[in-house]
Design a protein around this motif. Structure first.
Motif, PDB file in Angstrom:
ATOM      1  N   ASN A 115       3.935 -15.628 -14.193  1.00 38.90           N
ATOM      2  CA  ASN A 115       4.333 -17.196 -13.746  1.00 38.90           C
ATOM      3  C   ASN A 115       5.360 -18.059 -13.749  1.00 38.90           C
ATOM      4  O   ASN A 115       6.318 -18.359 -14.504  1.00 38.90           O
ATOM      5  CB  ASN A 115       3.724 -18.293 -14.291  1.00 38.90           C
ATOM      6  CG  ASN A 115       3.146 -19.622 -13.702  1.00 38.90           C
ATOM      7  OD1 ASN A 115       3.784 -20.149 -12.620  1.00 38.90           O
ATOM      8  ND2 ASN A 115       2.493 -20.633 -14.465  1.00 38.90           N
TER       9      ASN A 115
ATOM     10  N   ALA B 257       4.548 -14.275  -9.550  1.00 39.52           N
ATOM     11  CA  ALA B 257       3.925 -15.980  -9.200  1.00 39.52           C
ATOM     12  C   ALA B 257       5.488 -16.226  -8.245  1.00 39.52           C
ATOM     13  O   ALA B 257       6.114 -17.190  -9.372  1.00 39.52           O
ATOM     14  CB  ALA B 257       3.047 -16.124  -9.263  1.00 39.52           C
TER      15      ALA B 257
ATOM     16  N   LEU C 201       1.248 -26.258  -8.900  1.00 40.15           N
ATOM     17  CA  LEU C 201       1.163 -25.055  -8.758  1.00 40.15           C
ATOM     18  C   LEU C 201       1.171 -23.992  -9.451  1.00 40.15           C
ATOM     19  O   LEU C 201       0.640 -23.401  -9.587  1.00 40.15           O
ATOM     20  CB  LEU C 201       1.662 -23.863  -7.500  1.00 40.15           C
ATOM     21  CG  LEU C 201       1.546 -22.923  -6.777  1.00 40.15           C
ATOM     22  CD1 LEU C 201       0.252 -23.028  -6.101  1.00 40.15           C
ATOM     23  CD2 LEU C 201       1.617 -23.189  -5.466  1.00 40.15           C
ATOM     24  N   GLY C 202       2.564 -24.193 -10.761  1.00 43.55           N
ATOM     25  CA  GLY C 202       2.874 -23.918 -12.156  1.00 43.55           C
ATOM     26  C   GLY C 202       1.761 -23.615 -12.754  1.00 43.55           C
ATOM     27  O   GLY C 202       1.823 -22.906 -13.874  1.00 43.55           O
TER      28      GLY C 202
ATOM     29  N   GLU D  32      -1.614 -23.238 -14.755  1.00 40.70           N
ATOM     30  CA  GLU D  32      -3.038 -21.836 -14.072  1.00 40.70           C
ATOM     31  C   GLU D  32      -3.985 -22.092 -13.296  1.00 40.70           C
ATOM     32  O   GLU D  32      -4.443 -21.021 -12.571  1.00 40.70           O
ATOM     33  CB  GLU D  32      -3.285 -21.228 -15.526  1.00 40.70           C
ATOM     34  CG  GLU D  32      -3.454 -19.844 -15.613  1.00 40.70           C
ATOM     35  CD  GLU D  32      -3.805 -19.128 -16.833  1.00 40.70           C
ATOM     36  OE1 GLU D  32      -3.860 -18.119 -17.228  1.00 40.70           O
ATOM     37  OE2 GLU D  32      -4.201 -19.526 -18.402  1.00 40.70           O
TER      38      GLU D  32
ATOM     39  N   LEU E  34      -2.734 -21.578  -9.650  1.00 37.26           N
ATOM     40  CA  LEU E  34      -2.133 -20.547  -9.284  1.00 37.26           C
ATOM     41  C   LEU E  34      -2.952 -19.673  -9.059  1.00 37.26           C
ATOM     42  O   LEU E  34      -2.705 -18.740  -8.337  1.00 37.26           O
ATOM     43  CB  LEU E  34      -0.999 -20.126 -10.251  1.00 37.26           C
ATOM     44  CG  LEU E  34      -0.968 -19.044 -10.200  1.00 37.26           C
ATOM     45  CD1 LEU E  34       0.188 -18.603  -9.155  1.00 37.26           C
ATOM     46  CD2 LEU E  34       0.316 -18.731 -11.906  1.00 37.26           C
TER      47      LEU E  34
END
Length: 245
Positions: A56, A97, A133-134, A136, A139
């Motif tokens: 991530n 990602a 979006l970070g 989990e 994501l």
């Protein structure tokens, strides 16, 4: 009391089994950026056949410099940590990602990681740099195009998202028998409506007032407000006596 040699033993992933490689994690818990310890994450995907590690490298906070700093200074250790985690949890896929537009910043690191992961299914996912979006769950929803209602559903699907600092710490702990006590910290300052960012390597337990005094050129720690955790999800602190955790 355990002796130092036993407590800080170095482990070899080519000869040690999964349980032995996880032993240091049970003794010195590594807590990922989301506040969940790594052993719990690994154990939660234990019964899933097809497992995926997601590096991530997004953020649910703007202005962070941690990832560029780690890639510039600790790339080999992060790569070793990735391979070690894949061995421990028997992962078959690695997904990095990234926010769209940042792939050039990490191109050398991605090339090295892909080469090291040649025996695994490796891919890079370029995603919109959009808050949060970070996180989990958000994501994994973006990667799978499926609705995830909880972290439990993320684990049931075989996904484990991890911050790259945790991979660095994992490598140092298991392969070198070293407990990391310094962490990169992004400092965001607002000076006359201009946002300025910097990175500091800070020892865990350092108070914020000592940190501010050390990074300011004149040795002062003048501030109007301190927010811990970032501008989006952080909390305002009463003073600078809180310590870095």
């Amino acid at each position: 009391m355990k002796n130092t040699q036993e407590l800080f033993k170095k482990f070899d992933p080519t000869t040690e089994g999964e349980d032995m490689l996880k032993l240091p994690l049970r003794r010195f818990s590594i807590v990922d950026a989301d506040g969940i310890d790594l052993v719990s994450k690994i154990d939660a995907v234990d019964g899933v056949e097809d497992k995926t590690i997601v590096l991530n490298m997004l953020s649910d906070e703007p202005y962070q410099l941690n990832n560029p700093y780690l890639v510039a200074t600790r790339a080999e250790e992060v790569i070793d940590g990735t391979l070690l985690l894949a061995t421990i949890m028997h992962a078959s896929k690695i997904v990095v990602a990234l926010a769209k537009g940042t792939e050039g910043l990490y191109s050398e690191f991605l090339s090295k990681l892909e080469l090291a992961c040649s025996s695994l299914n490796f891919s890079v996912a370029l995603l919109p740099d959009k808050y949060p979006l970070g996180d989990e769950i958000t994501l994994i929803e973006a990667l799978t195009k499926k609705k995830m209602n909880s972290v439990l559903e993320v684990r049931d699907a075989g996904y484990l998202a991890i911050d790259i600092f945790s991979l660095y710490v994992l490598k140092k702990l298991v392969l070198e028998g070293e407990v990391v006590v310094d962490k990169p910290l992004t400092i965001i300052e607002l000076n006359e409506d201009k946002i300025e960012t910097s990175i500091a390597l800070v020892k865990v337990g350092t108070t914020i007032e000592n940190l501010l005094a050390s990074v300011n050129k004149d040795g002062t720690m003048a501030y109007k407000k301190i927010v811990a955790g970032g501008p989006m999800r952080g909390i305002a602190l009463a003073d600078g006596k809180a310590s870095i955790a």
